[in-house]
Design a protein around this motif. Structure first.
Motif, PDB file in Angstrom:
ATOM      1  N   VAL A 191       0.812  -0.998   0.079  1.00 31.39           N
ATOM      2  CA  VAL A 191       0.351  -0.097  -0.018  1.00 31.39           C
ATOM      3  C   VAL A 191       0.605   1.138  -0.068  1.00 31.39           C
ATOM      4  O   VAL A 191       1.484   0.992   0.854  1.00 31.39           O
ATOM      5  N   LEU A 192       0.650   2.169  -1.079  1.00 40.86           N
ATOM      6  CA  LEU A 192       1.721   3.156  -0.721  1.00 40.86           C
ATOM      7  C   LEU A 192       0.854   4.597  -1.034  1.00 40.86           C
ATOM      8  O   LEU A 192      -0.600   4.426  -0.946  1.00 40.86           O
ATOM      9  N   HIS A 193       1.096   6.171  -1.115  1.00 42.69           N
ATOM     10  CA  HIS A 193       0.191   7.136  -0.459  1.00 42.69           C
ATOM     11  C   HIS A 193       1.709   7.959  -0.498  1.00 42.69           C
ATOM     12  O   HIS A 193       2.493   7.813  -0.968  1.00 42.69           O
ATOM     13  N   ALA A 194       0.185   8.906  -1.172  1.00 45.81           N
ATOM     14  CA  ALA A 194       0.367  10.535  -1.939  1.00 45.81           C
ATOM     15  C   ALA A 194      -0.033  11.417  -0.835  1.00 45.81           C
ATOM     16  O   ALA A 194      -1.020  11.227  -0.602  1.00 45.81           O
ATOM     17  N   ALA A 195       1.093  12.386  -1.137  1.00 43.84           N
ATOM     18  CA  ALA A 195       0.482  13.417   0.109  1.00 43.84           C
ATOM     19  C   ALA A 195      -0.655  14.403  -0.244  1.00 43.84           C
ATOM     20  O   ALA A 195      -0.880  14.154  -1.815  1.00 43.84           O
ATOM     21  N   PRO A 196      -1.591  15.432  -0.039  1.00 46.63           N
ATOM     22  CA  PRO A 196      -2.468  15.475  -0.660  1.00 46.63           C
ATOM     23  C   PRO A 196      -1.623  16.898  -1.347  1.00 46.63           C
ATOM     24  O   PRO A 196      -0.700  17.184  -0.996  1.00 46.63           O
ATOM     25  N   HIS A 197      -2.267  17.570  -2.680  1.00 46.26           N
ATOM     26  CA  HIS A 197      -2.279  18.551  -3.174  1.00 46.26           C
ATOM     27  C   HIS A 197      -2.949  19.906  -3.107  1.00 46.26           C
ATOM     28  O   HIS A 197      -4.127  19.647  -3.326  1.00 46.26           O
ATOM     29  N   GLY A 198      -2.892  21.011  -2.863  1.00 47.41           N
ATOM     30  CA  GLY A 198      -3.364  21.980  -2.743  1.00 47.41           C
ATOM     31  C   GLY A 198      -4.998  21.656  -2.014  1.00 47.41           C
ATOM     32  O   GLY A 198      -4.384  21.542  -0.527  1.00 47.41           O
ATOM     33  N   GLY A 243      -6.761  19.063  -2.866  1.00 48.86           N
ATOM     34  CA  GLY A 243      -6.937  17.685  -2.611  1.00 48.86           C
ATOM     35  C   GLY A 243      -6.793  17.034  -1.562  1.00 48.86           C
ATOM     36  O   GLY A 243      -5.820  17.235  -0.801  1.00 48.86           O
ATOM     37  N   SER A 244      -7.418  15.842  -1.705  1.00 49.19           N
ATOM     38  CA  SER A 244      -7.257  14.588  -0.328  1.00 49.19           C
ATOM     39  C   SER A 244      -6.025  14.053  -0.782  1.00 49.19           C
ATOM     40  O   SER A 244      -5.357  13.550  -1.845  1.00 49.19           O
ATOM     41  N   SER A 245      -5.459  12.947   0.854  1.00 42.15           N
ATOM     42  CA  SER A 245      -4.703  12.059   0.050  1.00 42.15           C
ATOM     43  C   SER A 245      -5.012  11.477  -0.433  1.00 42.15           C
ATOM     44  O   SER A 245      -6.463  10.429  -0.536  1.00 42.15           O
ATOM     45  N   LEU A 246      -4.057  10.275  -1.714  1.00 40.71           N
ATOM     46  CA  LEU A 246      -4.176   8.721  -2.525  1.00 40.71           C
ATOM     47  C   LEU A 246      -3.666   7.733  -1.679  1.00 40.71           C
ATOM     48  O   LEU A 246      -2.597   8.010  -0.915  1.00 40.71           O
ATOM     49  N   VAL A 247      -4.451   6.641  -2.212  1.00 38.24           N
ATOM     50  CA  VAL A 247      -3.688   5.396  -0.864  1.00 38.24           C
ATOM     51  C   VAL A 247      -4.030   4.839  -2.500  1.00 38.24           C
ATOM     52  O   VAL A 247      -5.187   4.950  -3.034  1.00 38.24           O
ATOM     53  N   LEU A 248      -2.425   3.726  -2.723  1.00 35.26           N
ATOM     54  CA  LEU A 248      -2.268   2.781  -3.516  1.00 35.26           C
ATOM     55  C   LEU A 248      -2.629   1.800  -3.357  1.00 35.26           C
ATOM     56  O   LEU A 248      -1.783   1.677  -2.405  1.00 35.26           O
ATOM     57  N   ARG A 249      -3.808   1.259  -2.998  1.00 39.57           N
ATOM     58  CA  ARG A 249      -3.163   0.039  -3.185  1.00 39.57           C
ATOM     59  C   ARG A 249      -4.277  -1.552  -3.622  1.00 39.57           C
ATOM     60  O   ARG A 249      -4.829  -1.384  -4.990  1.00 39.57           O
ATOM     61  N   PRO A 250      -3.851  -2.694  -3.393  1.00 42.04           N
ATOM     62  CA  PRO A 250      -4.597  -3.774  -4.497  1.00 42.04           C
ATOM     63  C   PRO A 250      -5.732  -3.908  -4.589  1.00 42.04           C
ATOM     64  O   PRO A 250      -6.520  -3.100  -3.860  1.00 42.04           O
ATOM     65  N   TRP A 251      -5.857  -4.268  -6.276  1.00 44.24           N
ATOM     66  CA  TRP A 251      -7.807  -3.939  -6.525  1.00 44.24           C
ATOM     67  C   TRP A 251      -8.274  -5.512  -5.060  1.00 44.24           C
ATOM     68  O   TRP A 251      -7.719  -5.987  -5.293  1.00 44.24           O
ATOM     69  N   THR A 252      -9.469  -4.880  -5.160  1.00 44.02           N
ATOM     70  CA  THR A 252     -10.346  -5.656  -4.794  1.00 44.02           C
ATOM     71  C   THR A 252     -11.731  -6.162  -5.240  1.00 44.02           C
ATOM     72  O   THR A 252     -12.279  -5.165  -6.612  1.00 44.02           O
ATOM     73  N   ASP A 253     -12.957  -6.860  -4.912  1.00 45.83           N
ATOM     74  CA  ASP A 253     -14.214  -7.136  -5.788  1.00 45.83           C
ATOM     75  C   ASP A 253     -15.089  -6.119  -5.458  1.00 45.83           C
ATOM     76  O   ASP A 253     -15.769  -5.895  -6.108  1.00 45.83           O
ATOM     77  N   GLN A 254     -14.704  -5.071  -4.292  1.00 47.31           N
ATOM     78  CA  GLN A 254     -15.658  -3.841  -3.934  1.00 47.31           C
ATOM     79  C   GLN A 254     -15.219  -2.903  -5.528  1.00 47.31           C
ATOM     80  O   GLN A 254     -16.139  -1.912  -4.734  1.00 47.31           O
ATOM     81  N   ASP A 255     -13.850  -3.313  -5.710  1.00 47.38           N
ATOM     82  CA  ASP A 255     -13.651  -2.051  -6.479  1.00 47.38           C
ATOM     83  C   ASP A 255     -14.877  -1.557  -7.924  1.00 47.38           C
ATOM     84  O   ASP A 255     -14.503  -1.285  -9.089  1.00 47.38           O
ATOM     85  N   ILE A 256     -15.183  -3.348  -7.982  1.00 45.55           N
ATOM     86  CA  ILE A 256     -16.603  -3.837  -9.211  1.00 45.55           C
ATOM     87  C   ILE A 256     -16.969  -2.381  -9.425  1.00 45.55           C
ATOM     88  O   ILE A 256     -16.910  -2.286 -10.797  1.00 45.55           O
ATOM     89  N   PRO A 257     -18.305  -1.877  -8.889  1.00 42.83           N
ATOM     90  CA  PRO A 257     -19.649  -0.663  -9.527  1.00 42.83           C
ATOM     91  C   PRO A 257     -18.225   0.783  -9.837  1.00 42.83           C
ATOM     92  O   PRO A 257     -18.685   0.897 -10.990  1.00 42.83           O
ATOM     93  N   GLU A 258     -17.202   1.128  -9.338  1.00 44.09           N
ATOM     94  CA  GLU A 258     -16.292   1.731  -9.436  1.00 44.09           C
ATOM     95  C   GLU A 258     -15.398   1.698 -11.006  1.00 44.09           C
ATOM     96  O   GLU A 258     -15.225   2.662 -11.741  1.00 44.09           O
ATOM     97  N   LEU A 259     -14.923   0.292 -11.129  1.00 39.83           N
ATOM     98  CA  LEU A 259     -14.566  -0.067 -12.228  1.00 39.83           C
ATOM     99  C   LEU A 259     -15.165   0.384 -13.409  1.00 39.83           C
ATOM    100  O   LEU A 259     -14.924   1.024 -14.423  1.00 39.83           O
ATOM    101  N   ILE A 260     -16.470  -0.178 -13.413  1.00 35.86           N
ATOM    102  CA  ILE A 260     -17.571   0.011 -14.607  1.00 35.86           C
ATOM    103  C   ILE A 260     -17.900   1.619 -14.830  1.00 35.86           C
ATOM    104  O   ILE A 260     -17.636   1.239 -15.889  1.00 35.86           O
ATOM    105  N   ARG A 283       0.408  12.737  -8.891  1.00 36.71           N
ATOM    106  CA  ARG A 283       1.039  12.021  -7.578  1.00 36.71           C
ATOM    107  C   ARG A 283       0.950  10.758  -7.367  1.00 36.71           C
ATOM    108  O   ARG A 283       1.632  10.218  -7.114  1.00 36.71           O
ATOM    109  N   ALA A 284       0.395   9.634  -8.314  1.00 37.07           N
ATOM    110  CA  ALA A 284      -0.174   8.326  -7.845  1.00 37.07           C
ATOM    111  C   ALA A 284       1.216   7.618  -9.057  1.00 37.07           C
ATOM    112  O   ALA A 284       1.899   6.871  -8.637  1.00 37.07           O
ATOM    113  N   VAL A 285       1.630   8.575 -10.517  1.00 37.79           N
ATOM    114  CA  VAL A 285       2.893   7.963 -10.952  1.00 37.79           C
ATOM    115  C   VAL A 285       3.972   8.384 -10.616  1.00 37.79           C
ATOM    116  O   VAL A 285       4.463   7.527 -10.258  1.00 37.79           O
ATOM    117  N   GLU A 286       4.453   9.199  -9.298  1.00 43.28           N
ATOM    118  CA  GLU A 286       5.448   9.743  -8.796  1.00 43.28           C
ATOM    119  C   GLU A 286       5.260   8.648  -7.373  1.00 43.28           C
ATOM    120  O   GLU A 286       6.920   8.228  -7.456  1.00 43.28           O
TER     121      GLU A 286
END
Length: 188
Positions: free
Chosen positions: A4-11, A13-30, A118-121
């Protein structure tokens, strides 16, 4: 390996969390793939739950085999909880390999807010920290020449334009190849 990776807030914006994909992501992925801009720049399309499960299987298989490490990018919401805003991945990892590729996409609501950069960095920093000791020397970021937003993200993240490659299926346009080299390690 769970990372799990983290990207600090920018301006604002909120902080970002980069984490493995889960089944719960299906509706937002679609929902993310309903965007015509997303479909324009991505090869695999997700239109329903079956497509989403197939897409997730590819991501999970990449982690289990260690060659494609894909992260869901989620952003904290002011009222609590989080929402999916993108995907970043490091691809083509080979034991002792000197290069790999970075790919990403952002959901419509996340564009223009610095989320992709921020996510790519965060991914780039982690990939070099994790894999440079085993030989990773450079990361490549490829996008179609018409995708100006991806070009700006690459440049902002320190990926220098290296070459222009001719179109080849499934991509209808020429592509930009951007490169970022691993940081030099201090001498002992």
């Amino acid at each position: 390996m769970t990372v799990v990776l983290h990207a600090a807030p920018h301006g604002q914006g909120s902080s970002l969390v980069l984490r493995p994909w889960t089944d719960q992501d299906i509706p937002e992925l679609i929902a993310a793939y309903r965007d015509p801009v997303m479909r324009q720049w991505t090869r695999l399309h997700v239109t329903d739950e079956q497509d989403a499960r197939r897409w997730l299987e590819i991501q999970w298989k990449g982690w289990s085999e260690g060659h494609r490490l894909s992260f869901a990018v989620v952003e904290a919401e002011p009222e609590g909880g989080s929402r999916l805003v993108g995907n970043v991945a490091v691809k083509g990892l080979v034991a002792g390999g000197h290069h790999a590729d970075v790919g990403y996409w952002t959901a419509r609501a996340a564009r223009g807010r610095g989320v992709a950069g921020r996510a790519v960095e965060a991914l780039t920093t982690w990939a070099f920290e994790r894999f440079a000791p085993q030989g990773l020397r450079r990361l490549r970021l490829l996008h179609q020449v018409g995708n100006l937003a991806s070009c700006r993200v690459a440049q902002k993240c320190g990926y220098a334009l290296d070459e222009i490659v001719p179109a080849r299926p499934p991509f209808p346009d020429d592509g930009h190849v951007h490169i970022r080299h691993a940081p030099r390690r201090p001498l002992p």
